[in-house]
Design a protein around this motif. Sequence first.
Motif, PDB file in Angstrom:
ATOM      1  N   SER B  77       0.774  -1.113   0.215  1.00 40.78           N
ATOM      2  CA  SER B  77       0.035   0.266  -0.059  1.00 40.78           C
ATOM      3  C   SER B  77       0.833   1.195   0.227  1.00 40.78           C
ATOM      4  N   HIS B  78       1.818   1.963   0.126  1.00 39.27           N
ATOM      5  CA  HIS B  78       2.771   2.389   0.735  1.00 39.27           C
ATOM      6  C   HIS B  78       3.799   2.683  -0.673  1.00 39.27           C
ATOM      7  N   ASN B  79       3.926   1.352  -1.429  1.00 39.50           N
ATOM      8  CA  ASN B  79       4.151   1.482  -3.109  1.00 39.50           C
ATOM      9  C   ASN B  79       3.077   2.312  -3.779  1.00 39.50           C
ATOM     10  N   LYS B  80       1.092   1.382  -3.700  1.00 39.47           N
ATOM     11  CA  LYS B  80       0.959   2.254  -4.186  1.00 39.47           C
ATOM     12  C   LYS B  80       0.243   3.736  -3.936  1.00 39.47           C
ATOM     13  N   MET B  81       0.790   4.495  -2.612  1.00 41.45           N
ATOM     14  CA  MET B  81       0.560   5.628  -2.620  1.00 41.45           C
ATOM     15  C   MET B  81       1.783   6.620  -3.146  1.00 41.45           C
ATOM     16  N   ARG B  82       2.882   5.588  -3.248  1.00 41.52           N
ATOM     17  CA  ARG B  82       4.805   6.693  -3.806  1.00 41.52           C
ATOM     18  C   ARG B  82       4.171   6.438  -5.632  1.00 41.52           C
ATOM     19  N   ALA B  83       3.374   5.423  -5.803  1.00 44.93           N
ATOM     20  CA  ALA B  83       3.336   6.048  -7.119  1.00 44.93           C
ATOM     21  C   ALA B  83       1.832   6.489  -7.305  1.00 44.93           C
ATOM     22  N   PHE B  84       1.702   6.706  -7.017  1.00 47.93           N
ATOM     23  CA  PHE B  84      -0.373   7.526  -7.019  1.00 47.93           C
ATOM     24  C   PHE B  84       1.162   9.390  -7.446  1.00 47.93           C
ATOM     25  N   ALA B  85       1.674   9.208  -5.992  1.00 43.61           N
ATOM     26  CA  ALA B  85       2.079  10.526  -5.962  1.00 43.61           C
ATOM     27  C   ALA B  85       3.022  11.355  -7.056  1.00 43.61           C
ATOM     28  N   GLY B  86       4.158   9.883  -7.423  1.00 50.99           N
ATOM     29  CA  GLY B  86       4.676   9.881  -8.737  1.00 50.99           C
ATOM     30  C   GLY B  86       4.170  10.702  -9.770  1.00 50.99           C
ATOM     31  N   GLU B  87       2.997   9.887 -10.008  1.00 49.25           N
ATOM     32  CA  GLU B  87       1.959  10.448 -10.983  1.00 49.25           C
ATOM     33  C   GLU B  87       1.246  11.440 -11.057  1.00 49.25           C
ATOM     34  N   GLN B  88       1.077  11.840  -9.699  1.00 49.64           N
ATOM     35  CA  GLN B  88       0.117  12.974  -9.436  1.00 49.64           C
ATOM     36  C   GLN B  88       1.101  13.896  -9.457  1.00 49.64           C
ATOM     37  N   ARG B  89       2.423  13.967  -9.359  1.00 50.91           N
ATOM     38  CA  ARG B  89       3.374  15.361  -8.677  1.00 50.91           C
ATOM     39  C   ARG B  89       3.025  15.421  -7.756  1.00 50.91           C
ATOM     40  N   LEU B  90       2.786  15.175  -6.890  1.00 47.20           N
ATOM     41  CA  LEU B  90       2.365  15.659  -5.478  1.00 47.20           C
ATOM     42  C   LEU B  90       4.132  16.553  -5.293  1.00 47.20           C
ATOM     43  N   ARG B  91       3.376  17.610  -4.658  1.00 45.44           N
ATOM     44  CA  ARG B  91       4.354  18.476  -3.975  1.00 45.44           C
ATOM     45  C   ARG B  91       4.727  18.077  -2.356  1.00 45.44           C
ATOM     46  N   TYR B  92       3.601  17.234  -1.239  1.00 46.32           N
ATOM     47  CA  TYR B  92       4.202  17.104  -0.906  1.00 46.32           C
ATOM     48  C   TYR B  92       3.571  15.759  -0.128  1.00 46.32           C
ATOM     49  N   VAL B  93       4.945  14.648   0.134  1.00 49.98           N
ATOM     50  CA  VAL B  93       4.726  13.545   0.427  1.00 49.98           C
ATOM     51  C   VAL B  93       5.606  12.664   1.288  1.00 49.98           C
ATOM     52  N   TYR B  94       5.205  12.912   2.435  1.00 46.96           N
ATOM     53  CA  TYR B  94       5.620  12.929   4.124  1.00 46.96           C
ATOM     54  C   TYR B  94       5.895  11.225   3.953  1.00 46.96           C
ATOM     55  N   ASP B  95       6.642  10.348   3.805  1.00 42.39           N
ATOM     56  CA  ASP B  95       6.990   8.934   3.464  1.00 42.39           C
ATOM     57  C   ASP B  95       7.721   8.432   5.283  1.00 42.39           C
ATOM     58  N   GLY B  96       7.139   8.275   6.500  1.00 39.99           N
ATOM     59  CA  GLY B  96       7.946   7.694   7.595  1.00 39.99           C
ATOM     60  C   GLY B  96       8.857   8.900   8.043  1.00 39.99           C
ATOM     61  N   GLN B  97       7.472  10.258   8.232  1.00 35.61           N
ATOM     62  CA  GLN B  97       8.618  11.743   9.133  1.00 35.61           C
ATOM     63  C   GLN B  97       7.940  11.943  10.197  1.00 35.61           C
ATOM     64  N   GLY B  98       6.610  11.123  10.435  1.00 37.85           N
ATOM     65  CA  GLY B  98       5.666  11.783  11.406  1.00 37.85           C
ATOM     66  C   GLY B  98       4.744  11.169  11.265  1.00 37.85           C
ATOM     67  N   VAL B  99       3.632  11.680  12.769  1.00 37.43           N
ATOM     68  CA  VAL B  99       2.382  11.958  12.173  1.00 37.43           C
ATOM     69  C   VAL B  99       1.808  12.785  11.230  1.00 37.43           C
ATOM     70  N   CYS B 100       0.749  12.210  10.518  1.00 37.63           N
ATOM     71  CA  CYS B 100       0.039  13.432   9.698  1.00 37.63           C
ATOM     72  C   CYS B 100       0.058  14.748  10.078  1.00 37.63           C
ATOM     73  N   HIS B 101      -1.071  14.765  11.707  1.00 37.97           N
ATOM     74  CA  HIS B 101      -1.118  15.712  12.042  1.00 37.97           C
ATOM     75  C   HIS B 101      -0.697  16.508  12.476  1.00 37.97           C
ATOM     76  N   GLN B 102       0.638  15.642  13.291  1.00 38.98           N
ATOM     77  CA  GLN B 102       1.567  17.035  13.715  1.00 38.98           C
ATOM     78  C   GLN B 102       2.694  17.985  11.995  1.00 38.98           C
ATOM     79  N   LEU B 103       2.718  17.272  11.302  1.00 40.68           N
ATOM     80  CA  LEU B 103       3.488  17.131  10.089  1.00 40.68           C
ATOM     81  C   LEU B 103       2.363  18.651   9.564  1.00 40.68           C
ATOM     82  N   MET B 104       1.594  18.148   9.491  1.00 39.73           N
ATOM     83  CA  MET B 104       0.925  19.343   8.530  1.00 39.73           C
ATOM     84  C   MET B 104       1.145  20.899   9.171  1.00 39.73           C
ATOM     85  N   MET B 105       0.635  20.647  11.094  1.00 44.27           N
ATOM     86  CA  MET B 105       0.525  22.064  11.470  1.00 44.27           C
ATOM     87  C   MET B 105       2.104  22.240  11.446  1.00 44.27           C
TER      88      MET B 105
END
Lengths: 157, 417
Positions: B77-105
């Motif tokens: 499922s992580h690889n599926k997210m990475r592939a989607f992020a690549g296809e869509q050229r997402l600017r912000y992808v956090y891959d094991g850097q912390g809890v989503c809400h902490q990173l958003m803040m």
Amino acid sequence: MIKGKAIKFGNNIDTDQIIGAHHLSLATIQAMAPFTFEHHAHFITHFTRGDILVGEENFGCGSSREQAPAVLKERGVAAIVACGFARIFFRNAINLGLRLIVCAEAAEIMELDMLEIDNDCLRNLTTGRDHEIEPLPPFVREILDCGGIIPYLQGKN
Amino acid sequence: MNVIEKILASHTEEAAIHPGMIVKVGLDYVMANDATACLAIDIFKNELLADRVYDPGKVILCMDHYTPSSSIAAADSHNKMRAFAGEQRLRYVYDGQGVCHQLMMEHHVRPGQLIIGADSHTCTYGALGALATGMGSTDVAVAWKEGRIWMKVPEAVRITVTGTWPAYVQAKDLILKIIGDLTAKGATYKALCFDGPAVRALGISERMTLSNMAIEAGAKFAYIQPDDRTEAFLQGAGRSEYPVVVDDEDAEYERSLEYDISNLAPQIAYPHSVDNVGDITAFAGLALDELFLGACTNGRYEDLAVAAAILKGKKIAGGVRFLVTPASNAVYLRALASGLIATFIECGAMIGTPGCSACFGGTGGILGKGERLLTTANRNFKGRVGSPDSEIYLASPAVVAASAISGCITDPRRILQ
């Protein structure tokens, strides 16, 4: 009209109980579905496709995981009756076209009672009692009648 | 209009809105994590037949619930997210850097924004004066495509908090007390607005503990009016531009609640519902198997600092496990630099990789049959962290630290005696 037997739950049924965290990374809803309510013996023993789940207050509280209503739909839950639903679960279920019934007297329904739902009436065939249903807001009803938010949006475009 | 209605209205084409109205709102960010994104990707591609996300700078993905990949399914499922992020050229992808809400803040949220996330604790962002709420994967997929979503305008409830914070009584104790009073459904569909001098006295970290748990009373939004402390936090993060939105003079609230924290005791939420709340005195001495300090509720530097001050030079009790997981890499680095991590390791703790860790039950810290966990996380649902025959108790960082030393639930105020 929906007719099925009641599978009865209590207050504050959270989405962790419906589908546990360790199953959410499975690839498909079909793969997760066998783990629906995996620690609720009465669900495992009694539930068959077309049955109606009955909860009391705050059904579906907790996590935003849409996998919870999705596995219930996949297993063939015909409708969920409760005194009230948690906000995110309510929205997710309607988005998937899963029929939710708000009924103030849901707590009176017992496990395995035969229920019949027809328009604005919930009839308990086992007790012979009729229970009033709280009507859904028209906008929500429209989404449900289309079969979910995606068919609804496709109909608009 | 009140501030909630004004922020919502600023994201619609409506001049004035009122509670109960259904409005179509534009979104500043749409966040999803590894418990919810893959389902949204399937819906986006296979059901909505969508091509591109509305804005690759506003769709944010975060891998935090199953990181580092805890199973083959999680890795896929992580690889599926990475592939989607690549296809869509997402600017912000956090891959094991912390809890989503902490990173958003830490990186994104500004006052006055409207944000949805496929995670129920998205309401955390209200601590910075943003409106943010959790939704499911279908809503998120629709929002990825359209950049807009429907919302019902909520009623607002004002919670005014006064008094002086007693030693070792924290924001966690206050929010547990409030949830106990409101019940798990008491704020369903409402916006909870926290204010008053005792809220103003809190830093952003503890304000986040309040806003994070609003969902545990069913709330749609949490909100804390930005002030000098908000401004200082945002300046420090390089985000100084944002609108200032305040209540109109005729602002209406559904109801107002008042709390005085001067005599509040540390609180405990006991199994298996977050609204099962009582003073710690009723639980003192209850033997524990595992303790967890972390999560988007209480995994920040300030939380770690409170716990480390109690634990410095001490050892945890024999027979218990103590897991400390910083909420993000930034928290981890700061805690390493100031010696907090050394304090935890020296007292006998394990240090987890920044992420959801033992809050979610997706990675380490899983409980066996009959075990009892005391945690700073936000949920004590049956079986959430492993066996359905385990028990989860919620508490503040100070309570968890004091209890780690004794191996049983312990009132941190005893340290003062």
